[in-house]
Motif scaffolding. Structure first.
Motif, PDB file in Angstrom:
ATOM      1  N   SER A 169     -34.972  13.122  27.512  1.00  0.00           N
ATOM      2  CA  SER A 169     -36.100  13.591  26.712  1.00  0.00           C
ATOM      3  C   SER A 169     -36.549  14.940  27.241  1.00  0.00           C
ATOM      4  CB  SER A 169     -37.247  12.589  26.732  1.00  0.00           C
ATOM      5  OG  SER A 169     -37.798  12.499  28.018  1.00  0.00           O
ATOM      6  N   GLU A 170     -37.228  15.683  26.385  1.00  0.00           N
ATOM      7  CA  GLU A 170     -37.736  16.997  26.765  1.00  0.00           C
ATOM      8  C   GLU A 170     -38.759  16.874  27.895  1.00  0.00           C
ATOM      9  OE1 GLU A 170     -37.122  20.168  25.271  1.00  0.00           O
ATOM     10  OE2 GLU A 170     -35.393  19.171  24.371  1.00  0.00           O
ATOM     11  N   SER A 171     -39.621  15.870  27.796  1.00  0.00           N
ATOM     12  CA  SER A 171     -40.666  15.638  28.789  1.00  0.00           C
ATOM     13  C   SER A 171     -41.106  14.182  28.701  1.00  0.00           C
ATOM     14  CB  SER A 171     -41.863  16.558  28.528  1.00  0.00           C
ATOM     15  OG  SER A 171     -42.524  16.175  27.353  1.00  0.00           O
ATOM     16  N   PRO A 172     -41.812  13.694  29.712  1.00  0.00           N
ATOM     17  CA  PRO A 172     -42.297  12.298  29.653  1.00  0.00           C
ATOM     18  C   PRO A 172     -43.236  12.046  28.478  1.00  0.00           C
ATOM     19  CG  PRO A 172     -42.461  13.143  31.886  1.00  0.00           C
ATOM     20  CD  PRO A 172     -42.082  14.307  31.003  1.00  0.00           C
ATOM     21  N   GLU A 173     -43.900  13.094  27.979  1.00  0.00           N
ATOM     22  CA  GLU A 173     -44.822  12.953  26.859  1.00  0.00           C
ATOM     23  C   GLU A 173     -44.117  13.051  25.511  1.00  0.00           C
ATOM     24  OE1 GLU A 173     -45.439  15.618  29.160  1.00  0.00           O
ATOM     25  OE2 GLU A 173     -46.456  14.208  30.465  1.00  0.00           O
ATOM     26  N   SER A 174     -42.840  13.387  25.513  1.00  0.00           N
ATOM     27  CA  SER A 174     -42.082  13.575  24.283  1.00  0.00           C
ATOM     28  C   SER A 174     -42.035  12.268  23.485  1.00  0.00           C
ATOM     29  CB  SER A 174     -40.664  14.030  24.605  1.00  0.00           C
ATOM     30  OG  SER A 174     -39.889  14.143  23.448  1.00  0.00           O
ATOM     31  N   HIS A 175     -42.116  12.388  22.165  1.00  0.00           N
ATOM     32  CA  HIS A 175     -42.107  11.206  21.300  1.00  0.00           C
ATOM     33  C   HIS A 175     -40.695  10.795  20.899  1.00  0.00           C
ATOM     34  CE1 HIS A 175     -46.412  10.892  20.910  1.00  0.00           C
ATOM     35  NE2 HIS A 175     -46.461  12.198  20.777  1.00  0.00           N
ATOM     36  N   SER A 176     -39.698  11.587  21.268  1.00  0.00           N
ATOM     37  CA  SER A 176     -38.326  11.230  20.915  1.00  0.00           C
ATOM     38  C   SER A 176     -37.417  11.383  22.125  1.00  0.00           C
ATOM     39  CB  SER A 176     -37.814  12.101  19.763  1.00  0.00           C
ATOM     40  OG  SER A 176     -37.785  13.450  20.150  1.00  0.00           O
ATOM     41  N   VAL A 177     -36.295  10.683  22.065  1.00  0.00           N
ATOM     42  CA  VAL A 177     -35.288  10.741  23.117  1.00  0.00           C
ATOM     43  C   VAL A 177     -33.932  10.994  22.470  1.00  0.00           C
ATOM     44  CG1 VAL A 177     -36.522   9.235  24.730  1.00  0.00           C
ATOM     45  CG2 VAL A 177     -34.955   8.223  23.088  1.00  0.00           C
ATOM     46  N   THR A 178     -32.999  11.472  23.276  1.00  0.00           N
ATOM     47  CA  THR A 178     -31.647  11.723  22.796  1.00  0.00           C
ATOM     48  C   THR A 178     -30.685  10.849  23.577  1.00  0.00           C
ATOM     49  OG1 THR A 178     -32.220  14.019  22.312  1.00  0.00           O
ATOM     50  CG2 THR A 178     -29.876  13.496  22.460  1.00  0.00           C
ATOM     51  N   CYS A 179     -29.852  10.094  22.873  1.00  0.00           N
ATOM     52  CA  CYS A 179     -28.842   9.269  23.507  1.00  0.00           C
ATOM     53  C   CYS A 179     -27.773  10.198  24.084  1.00  0.00           C
ATOM     54  CB  CYS A 179     -28.211   8.318  22.489  1.00  0.00           C
ATOM     55  SG  CYS A 179     -26.821   7.374  23.153  1.00  0.00           S
ATOM     56  N   THR A 180     -27.416  10.007  25.347  1.00  0.00           N
ATOM     57  CA  THR A 180     -26.412  10.871  25.957  1.00  0.00           C
ATOM     58  C   THR A 180     -25.000  10.497  25.521  1.00  0.00           C
ATOM     59  OG1 THR A 180     -26.295   9.494  27.939  1.00  0.00           O
ATOM     60  CG2 THR A 180     -27.832  11.357  27.990  1.00  0.00           C
ATOM     61  N   GLY A 181     -24.821   9.332  24.941  1.00  0.00           N
ATOM     62  CA  GLY A 181     -23.505   8.906  24.490  1.00  0.00           C
ATOM     63  C   GLY A 181     -23.118   9.492  23.140  1.00  0.00           C
ATOM     64  N   CYS A 182     -24.029   9.412  22.155  1.00  0.00           N
ATOM     65  CA  CYS A 182     -23.706   9.861  20.798  1.00  0.00           C
ATOM     66  C   CYS A 182     -24.584  11.014  20.330  1.00  0.00           C
ATOM     67  CB  CYS A 182     -23.792   8.698  19.822  1.00  0.00           C
ATOM     68  SG  CYS A 182     -25.468   8.065  19.565  1.00  0.00           S
ATOM     69  N   GLU A 183     -25.535  11.407  21.167  1.00  0.00           N
ATOM     70  CA  GLU A 183     -26.460  12.512  20.883  1.00  0.00           C
ATOM     71  C   GLU A 183     -27.411  12.234  19.716  1.00  0.00           C
ATOM     72  OE1 GLU A 183     -24.281  16.192  20.698  1.00  0.00           O
ATOM     73  OE2 GLU A 183     -23.605  15.971  22.761  1.00  0.00           O
ATOM     74  N   ARG A 184     -27.609  10.975  19.396  1.00  0.00           N
ATOM     75  CA  ARG A 184     -28.583  10.620  18.348  1.00  0.00           C
ATOM     76  C   ARG A 184     -29.988  10.861  18.883  1.00  0.00           C
ATOM     77  NH1 ARG A 184     -29.575   4.794  15.327  1.00  0.00           N
ATOM     78  NH2 ARG A 184     -31.496   5.427  14.277  1.00  0.00           N
ATOM     79  N   VAL A 185     -30.807  11.503  18.091  1.00  0.00           N
ATOM     80  CA  VAL A 185     -32.212  11.704  18.428  1.00  0.00           C
ATOM     81  C   VAL A 185     -32.994  10.596  17.725  1.00  0.00           C
ATOM     82  CG1 VAL A 185     -34.187  13.248  18.278  1.00  0.00           C
ATOM     83  CG2 VAL A 185     -31.888  14.193  18.648  1.00  0.00           C
ATOM     84  N   ILE A 186     -33.798   9.876  18.500  1.00  0.00           N
ATOM     85  CA  ILE A 186     -34.535   8.729  17.977  1.00  0.00           C
ATOM     86  C   ILE A 186     -35.923   8.706  18.610  1.00  0.00           C
ATOM     87  CG2 ILE A 186     -33.569   7.177  19.732  1.00  0.00           C
ATOM     88  CD1 ILE A 186     -33.532   4.944  17.630  1.00  0.00           C
ATOM     89  N   SER A 187     -36.910   8.297  17.839  1.00  0.00           N
ATOM     90  CA  SER A 187     -38.259   8.220  18.398  1.00  0.00           C
ATOM     91  C   SER A 187     -38.327   7.047  19.378  1.00  0.00           C
ATOM     92  CB  SER A 187     -39.296   8.044  17.288  1.00  0.00           C
ATOM     93  OG  SER A 187     -39.240   6.736  16.759  1.00  0.00           O
ATOM     94  N   ARG A 188     -39.201   7.177  20.342  1.00  0.00           N
ATOM     95  CA  ARG A 188     -39.372   6.092  21.324  1.00  0.00           C
ATOM     96  C   ARG A 188     -39.797   4.799  20.625  1.00  0.00           C
ATOM     97  NH1 ARG A 188     -39.784   7.959  26.805  1.00  0.00           N
ATOM     98  NH2 ARG A 188     -39.725  10.231  26.863  1.00  0.00           N
ATOM     99  N   GLU A 189     -40.671   4.922  19.613  1.00  0.00           N
ATOM    100  CA  GLU A 189     -41.140   3.752  18.875  1.00  0.00           C
ATOM    101  C   GLU A 189     -39.993   3.085  18.120  1.00  0.00           C
ATOM    102  OE1 GLU A 189     -43.347   0.733  17.695  1.00  0.00           O
ATOM    103  OE2 GLU A 189     -44.020   2.259  19.110  1.00  0.00           O
TER     104      GLU A 189
END
Length: 53
Positions: free
Chosen positions: A24-44
């Motif tokens: 994730s960009e930062s701990p406060e970021s609302h989304s994360v990126t999977c390092t395997g497939c590079e999918r961006v998905i919200s934490r929720e």
């Protein structure tokens, strides 16, 4: 009741590739990126996709 005896860790999995490593960009970021497939998905959404675990 001793809560330490009832503690557990649940690994969140990417719904696309089942990877378990995210960035994730930062701990406060609302989304994360999977390092395997590079999918961006919200934490929720990631939590929702893994709620059966």
């Amino acid at each position: 009741m001793n809560l330490e005896k009832h503690s557990r860790t649940i690994t969140l999995r990417c719904p696309t590739c089942a990877g378990s490593t995210f960035e994730s960009e930062s701990p406060e970021s609302h989304s994360v990126t999977c390092t395997g497939c590079e999918r961006v998905i919200s934490r929720e959404e990631l939590r929702r996709e893994n709620e059966e675990n």
